[in-house]
Every structure is written in C-alpha cells, then in structure tokens.
Write an enzyme that holds these catalytic residues in place. Sequence first.
Site, PDB file in Angstrom:
ATOM      1  N   HIS A   1     -18.548  -0.511  -5.378  1.00 27.99           N
ATOM      2  CA  HIS A   1     -18.586  -0.812  -3.932  1.00 27.99           C
ATOM      3  C   HIS A   1     -17.445  -1.764  -3.545  1.00 27.99           C
ATOM      4  O   HIS A   1     -17.585  -2.547  -2.613  1.00 27.99           O
ATOM      5  CB  HIS A   1     -19.926  -1.425  -3.513  1.00 27.99           C
TER       6      HIS A   1
ATOM      7  N   SER B   1      11.104  -3.651   5.129  1.00 31.26           N
ATOM      8  CA  SER B   1      10.781  -3.479   6.535  1.00 31.26           C
ATOM      9  C   SER B   1      12.023  -3.829   7.342  1.00 31.26           C
ATOM     10  O   SER B   1      12.789  -4.720   6.979  1.00 31.26           O
ATOM     11  CB  SER B   1       9.634  -4.412   6.909  1.00 31.26           C
TER      12      SER B   1
ATOM     13  N   LYS C   1       9.026  -8.304   3.324  1.00 29.07           N
ATOM     14  CA  LYS C   1       8.174  -7.198   2.882  1.00 29.07           C
ATOM     15  C   LYS C   1       8.800  -6.265   1.858  1.00 29.07           C
ATOM     16  O   LYS C   1       9.994  -6.013   1.856  1.00 29.07           O
ATOM     17  CB  LYS C   1       7.732  -6.371   4.092  1.00 29.07           C
TER      18      LYS C   1
ATOM     19  N   GLU D   1       2.163   5.293  -1.164  1.00 28.07           N
ATOM     20  CA  GLU D   1       1.611   5.650   0.150  1.00 28.07           C
ATOM     21  C   GLU D   1       1.889   7.110   0.483  1.00 28.07           C
ATOM     22  O   GLU D   1       1.028   7.824   0.997  1.00 28.07           O
ATOM     23  CB  GLU D   1       2.213   4.755   1.230  1.00 28.07           C
TER      24      GLU D   1
END
Length: 469
Positions: A163, A284, A290, A297
């Site tokens: 979970h 970025s 970043k 992804e």
Amino acid sequence: MTDQLQKKTKVWSGRFSEPISEKVQEYTASIHFDKKLALFDIQGSKAHAEMLEKVGILSNKELNKILVGLNQIAQEIKENKFIWKIELEDVHLNIEARLTELIGEPGEKIHTARSRNDQVATDMRLWLRSEIDIIARLIQDLEKSILVQAEQHSNSLMAGLTHLQTAQPITFGHHMMAYHDMFARDYDRLLELRKRVNCLPLGSAALAGTSFKIDREFVADKLGFEKVIDNSLDAVSDRDFILEFLNFSAILMIHISRLSEEIIMWASDNFGYIDIPDEFCTGSSIMPQKKNPDVAELARGKTGRTIGNLVNILVLMKSQPLAYNKDNQEDKEPIFDSVQTVKDTLDIFSAMLRSIKVNKTNLKKPLERSYITATDLADYLVAKQTTFREAHEIVSRIVTFAEKENILLRDIPLKTFEKFSKKIEEDVFEILDCEGAVKIRNHIGGTSPDQVLNAVKKAKLKWQAFLKQ
Ligand code: ARG
C-alpha cells in the site's frame, strides 16, 4: 495519369468499367506502411517460385530469371532506389509489377497458385519472426542489467512496501530480482508464441487452396517454418498470432512501466534512493536545479500505445466473418508500432538500469524511522509459544508505547519489554535489527542476501545453458 493508363495498372481491374477514384485509391492503398515487409515478401516469393519449378509449373530458366529479378529488386530497395507507386496499392503488387518490368513474362507467372491473401499472411509471419528474435535478445540484455544491480546490492537494506506504506525490511537485490523474474516470464511467453507465428499460410491461396499440385512442405522448409497451417480459411484470415504478440508486448511494457514508476520515485528528492546518470535525463528550461528522469517517464507513457494496439486488433478481429477481409490490412500499423516501441524501450532501458547508482544510506533511512520489525517481534513471541493473535495484540501495545515515547523498538530497554511480555528476553534485539530480520528470511523466494545471490546464480546458469544450446 489518364484513366486508360490507370485502368491498366490495376491487376484486378479487368472487369471494372470505371477506374478507381483517386480518393478510394488513397484510402485503400497500404504501400506507405506495408513496404516495410518488402524483403520478406521477396523471400516468400523466392520460395514460392522454387516450389513452382519443383512441381513443374515453371521451367528452370523461368525460375532463374525470377530469382535474378527478385535479387535486383531487393538491391534496389536496400539502396533506396526502388520507386513505390501508390497506384499499385501495396507492397506485393509493387514488387510483382517491377519483376515483370525487369524480366517480362516469367514475372507474370509468379502469382500462380498464390493470392495476396496467403502472401500477406506469410510476409507478416516472416517479418514478426525476425523481430521476435531481436526482441528476445534485448530482453536477455535487460535481464543481465538487472542481475548486475541485484548482485551488487544483494545485502543493501531498504523498506519493502505494501500500500506504498513501509512494511518490512527487504534487500534491494531481492526487489530487483522480482523484476528479473517478470521479464524472464515475458521472455518465455515470447518464445512460446514464436512457435505459433512460425507457421506457413502460403498454399492457402485466396481462401480455399488451389487446384495446382503444389508442395507446401517444401515451401515451409525453405522459409524455416515449423509447420504448414492446416486450414486454408484459417490461414488467410486469423491474426491471433499478432494478438498474441501484442498481448506479450502490453504485458512486457506494463512490467517496464511499473519499474519506471519506481525509478521515477526513487530518483526524486523525497526518496533519494538512486542517481540516474545525466545521459539518461533532461533538464528543465526554467528550473535550473532539475534533472528529469525522462527515459523512465517516456517508457511509462509509451506503455499506453502497446495496450491501445492490443485493444485495436482485438476489436479489428471481433466481427470478421471467414475468410480474408480488407479489415486485416489494418493489422499492420499497430503491430509495427508495438514492435518499434518494445525494441526502443528495451534497448535504452537496459543501458539506463545498468548505470543507475544506488545510494545505500538513503535507501536505509526509512528503516530507521519506522517500526518496520514489528512483525518480527510478533513472530519472535509466536516462536516462544504465544498464539499469533495474542502476539499481534502485545506488539500493537508495544508500538503504541514506542510511538508515545518517540523511541525506536530496538531502543526500548529489556525491563520495559518484560512488562509487555515475560517471554521477551535479551535475544529480542537480534531480531529488532533490520539486518537480522532480512537474514532470517532464508528460504527459496525469501529476501535474505543468500537467497538473492542464489537467485542471481540460478539466472546466470540459465543463460549459460541457453548460450551452449
Ligand atoms: N494489402 C493487403 C493487406 O494488407 C493485401 C491483401 C489484399 N487482398 C485482397 N484480397 N485485396 O491485407
């Protein structure tokens, strides 16, 4: 093009009084995508022509002319010199027309005892078989990348989650081997379905077989097919071999997507478990700090296409009556796309996975913050003749106490433990330590470092045996 000329270019237009409209021509043509099958179409045609010669339909001279012509066409295609014509509709008619242009009459004989229906099914199977062999090797590479990490981190501790909540201590190597096993099953699935791809439709002709005395076994043998497809209607119309592959790709990509999701989380500041080398990330344009895990992804994102392609062909097939229907021309783009997606993703993913750096200190941090060995404490009491329910109850009270006092389980003094249960003794501290908790799970499938190394060894032996074959 004049109507006259257009009429002549259609091999099937003999009984048509009007030429096909340009719109219909464009709508029905498949040449812009099925030219991908060209070299397999030629391979199939050669085997077919050799069979026609063997059974006496073509003379040896005609066969030789056909083979020379087909070789030249293959060369033209490889050198990008072949001129594809939309008015010739698809890859089969383009190649046949060029053959006749090059060698004259024998070219017109190649379509004897054959139809584009059994031809296209054969091309698709030859093409897919060769792609399967490439993909099988790419899965092996991915598995090897995982083994590198698993071996290196057979005893690196981390929190195992259920979970997404901290559950029990595990080793990073064990976590990696879970993915290894998923990909090993994908590999098996691929080899399993390859057998059903590797069957010969040629000889089924349009749908019913042919009146010529052909030799299908000979063609199967030439093309390396394991068997001849029994029923001609089935051979030209079913695309379940494509569905099986698309199913395989969707499952494989789901496995990659799950791993990607973890990699993305692990690489975030909140986890800080791994560092992905710069070459697999992008920055970025606005936030200079970043480093984005784009490869993972995109792999997660591309999974959607492979699921979509599977659903696409399932729907394509669901209402088709026997035998061939033009709907089947729509089988190509989805499977071309899934094959490309799987190949690109496997290739880049195994390189990335191999080079990921694991931060062992951060990996361990959640273990220090949580009551992760609570289950071990309960098991400890059970081993000392407490029922599991009672043990669960005692440990819940201990955890509540520790939470209130803001201390870790292993920092509770023995005297205090004894207040909860007389059965708790000095040896309890061994199991409250995460390393001990991991080590003790030493059975097949358990998370102990020994078991991880065993699993790695087993996987390596499998490859060695495979390479020896
Ligand atoms: N381009 C067609 C396909 O991909 C080839 C078979 C065409 N057969 C026909 N009877 N029109 O399915």
